[in-house]
Design an enzyme around this catalytic site. Sequence first.
Site, PDB file in Angstrom:
ATOM      1  N   ARG A   1      13.538  79.450  52.663  1.00  0.00           N
ATOM      2  CA  ARG A   1      13.860  78.374  51.715  1.00  0.00           C
ATOM      3  C   ARG A   1      14.807  77.372  52.352  1.00  0.00           C
ATOM      4  O   ARG A   1      15.445  77.690  53.366  1.00  0.00           O
ATOM      5  CB  ARG A   1      14.583  78.990  50.491  1.00  0.00           C
ATOM      6  CG  ARG A   1      13.794  80.091  49.823  1.00  0.00           C
ATOM      7  CD  ARG A   1      14.692  81.267  49.449  1.00  0.00           C
ATOM      8  NE  ARG A   1      13.862  82.430  49.059  1.00  0.00           N
ATOM      9  CZ  ARG A   1      13.366  82.598  47.858  1.00  0.00           C
ATOM     10  NH1 ARG A   1      13.678  81.751  46.897  1.00  0.00           N
ATOM     11  NH2 ARG A   1      12.589  83.625  47.588  1.00  0.00           N
TER      12      ARG A   1
ATOM     13  N   ASP B   1      17.523  76.766  46.728  1.00  0.00           N
ATOM     14  CA  ASP B   1      17.060  78.120  47.081  1.00  0.00           C
ATOM     15  C   ASP B   1      15.648  78.376  46.589  1.00  0.00           C
ATOM     16  O   ASP B   1      15.043  79.392  46.944  1.00  0.00           O
ATOM     17  CB  ASP B   1      18.018  79.185  46.524  1.00  0.00           C
ATOM     18  CG  ASP B   1      18.348  78.963  45.059  1.00  0.00           C
ATOM     19  OD1 ASP B   1      18.935  77.921  44.736  1.00  0.00           O
ATOM     20  OD2 ASP B   1      17.999  79.824  44.230  1.00  0.00           O
TER      21      ASP B   1
HETATM   22  P1  AMP Z   1      16.161  82.562  40.486  1.00  0.00           P
HETATM   23  O1  AMP Z   1      16.827  81.815  39.364  1.00  0.00           O
HETATM   24  O2  AMP Z   1      15.136  83.578  39.998  1.00  0.00           O
HETATM   25  O3  AMP Z   1      15.608  81.666  41.531  1.00  0.00           O
HETATM   26  O4  AMP Z   1      17.290  83.464  41.166  1.00  0.00           O
HETATM   27  C1  AMP Z   1      18.496  82.961  41.663  1.00  0.00           C
HETATM   28  C2  AMP Z   1      19.253  84.070  42.338  1.00  0.00           C
HETATM   29  O5  AMP Z   1      19.577  85.087  41.417  1.00  0.00           O
HETATM   30  C3  AMP Z   1      18.509  84.752  43.469  1.00  0.00           C
HETATM   31  O6  AMP Z   1      19.437  85.110  44.456  1.00  0.00           O
HETATM   32  C4  AMP Z   1      17.923  85.971  42.806  1.00  0.00           C
HETATM   33  O7  AMP Z   1      17.675  87.022  43.721  1.00  0.00           O
HETATM   34  C5  AMP Z   1      19.035  86.342  41.845  1.00  0.00           C
HETATM   35  N1  AMP Z   1      18.523  87.062  40.683  1.00  0.00           N
HETATM   36  C6  AMP Z   1      17.787  86.582  39.659  1.00  0.00           C
HETATM   37  N2  AMP Z   1      17.495  87.532  38.767  1.00  0.00           N
HETATM   38  C7  AMP Z   1      18.063  88.670  39.215  1.00  0.00           C
HETATM   39  C8  AMP Z   1      18.138  90.013  38.742  1.00  0.00           C
HETATM   40  N3  AMP Z   1      17.559  90.388  37.608  1.00  0.00           N
HETATM   41  N4  AMP Z   1      18.835  90.895  39.483  1.00  0.00           N
HETATM   42  C9  AMP Z   1      19.428  90.543  40.625  1.00  0.00           C
HETATM   43  N5  AMP Z   1      19.394  89.307  41.127  1.00  0.00           N
HETATM   44  C10 AMP Z   1      18.739  88.372  40.435  1.00  0.00           C
HETATM   45 MG    MG Z   2      14.865  81.751  43.229  1.00  0.00          MG
END
Ligand code: AMP
Ligand code: MG
Length: 488
Positions: free
Chosen positions: A183, A252
């Site tokens: 990314r 990201d």
């Molecule tokens: P996202 O909003 O899905 O792009 O995620 C943003 C960040 O939060 C990334 O580093 C993901 O790995 C982390 N993340 C999102 N959901 C979870 C979860 N349920 N447990 C652990 N990390 C999470």
């Molecule tokens: Mg993400």
Amino acid sequence: MATLEQLRFDNSYARLPASFGVSLAPSPFPDARLVSVSPGALRLLDLEPSEARRPEFLLAFGGARLLPGMAPFAMVYAGHQFGVYVPRLGDGRALLLGEALNSAGERWDVQLKGSGPTPYSRMGDGRAVLRSAIREYLCSEAMHGLGIPTTRALCVLGSGEPVYREEVETGAMLVRLSPSHVRFGSFEFFHYSGQHDHVKVLADYVIARHFPHLADAPEKYARFYAEVVERTARLLAHWQAVGFAHGVMNTDNMSILGLTLDYGPFGFLDDFDPGFICNHSDEGGRYAFGQQPRIALWNLACLGEALFSLLSEEEARSALTAYQPTFFSHFHARMREKLGLRESREEDRSLIEALFGRMAATQVDYTRFFRALGRFDSSPGARNDALRDHFVDREGFDSWAEDYRRRLAAEGSQDAERRARMDRVNPKYVLRNHLAQTAIERAQAGDFREVDRLRALLEDPFSEHPEHEASAQPPPSWGRHLVVSCSS
Ligand code: AMP
Ligand code: MG
């Protein structure tokens, strides 16, 4: 075609220096079951559909019994989230199982999303829920069907394990395929933590694997950055032309290959509305539909900053300057296709803008209108009643239609031939939120057939499927303003 036992895996990313992430084992569900599998994605791995019915498939892709060569790895990255820099994110609920090597000589990253906690989980549980896994699964395969660059989805695995979100849901995993999971934020992590040697290691790795034509080029980093700018501009042109809002365009979630990545609270336009916000958490509308091209440029500037140790300021600036004209040239090419115009003319831009203005004023259904426009009768004096009924201001539409008719005549357009061309670019079916929602609710009750039906339908969104006519209708009133948030 191969069996599971014949698949070959490597994990070249896991061999990068230690600060690129951590190796660790997934936490499989004891009761994993197959919710749905994509035959098209199986083919990318050379797998027959029947392989997915074997218990070994669930074990391997659910993270319980790894196939030879798999080496699960959580990638570190950082990113600008809603404009604010977060110095360490990373795979908090995903693991790169490895890179599958297929018979076409391609390497497909196989990533297990929802595989349990990692050192990057922060406050999260490392899990995904059935709702979000189904949304990503369907949308990845739908975007592919639309011809839009995207990561792919191999399958969704379900479980009875409770997962706590705004309410109690059940756990699920998504197996995602992508040529790369790098990314913009992967570069930002090394740059802002002062590991400039690792910015170079990452750039060299990405260039060797994905931009091999640049490997020996002079100014290879400048050309690499310029190509990322170009691919991103092209991706945004696709999104804007099809009416797709990503919802969380943090750096990201921006793929270094210009793929649609990380499906969360995305949405397809129902009514045309540049201010459409699909993410419930995006109160200020930073990622509203009409803002996306500008945000992509902002994100590219962040990437340029992160490549600071490899680029001169002049090189970064000149690559970025190309973004706007590249975006508009791709966007207008896409829109001309949607209007059935073969030639490119000076006045096309105002024709397109005038249409958008009229569509926004009367909340015209975006997908249905363009599909219907293929049936436009361009003979002088034709009334085109079915089309004008999309608009409240019918006279306004008539005046636009007259300009459109003249423009078609100017290039000697033939209605039947034009219609066939337009039907190949104006989808009849897109993954409207209410369609996904119905499939999710049935899956939560244990019936996965609607997920399969939608996946198969959306693989071929340009053909007429009379038996699925209901899926081409505008949303019912309950489905107009479904709230989708980041918490998935
Ligand atoms: P996202 O909003 O899905 O792009 O995620 C943003 C960040 O939060 C990334 O580093 C993901 O790995 C982390 N993340 C999102 N959901 C979870 C979860 N349920 N447990 C652990 N990390 C999470
Ligand atoms: Mg993400």
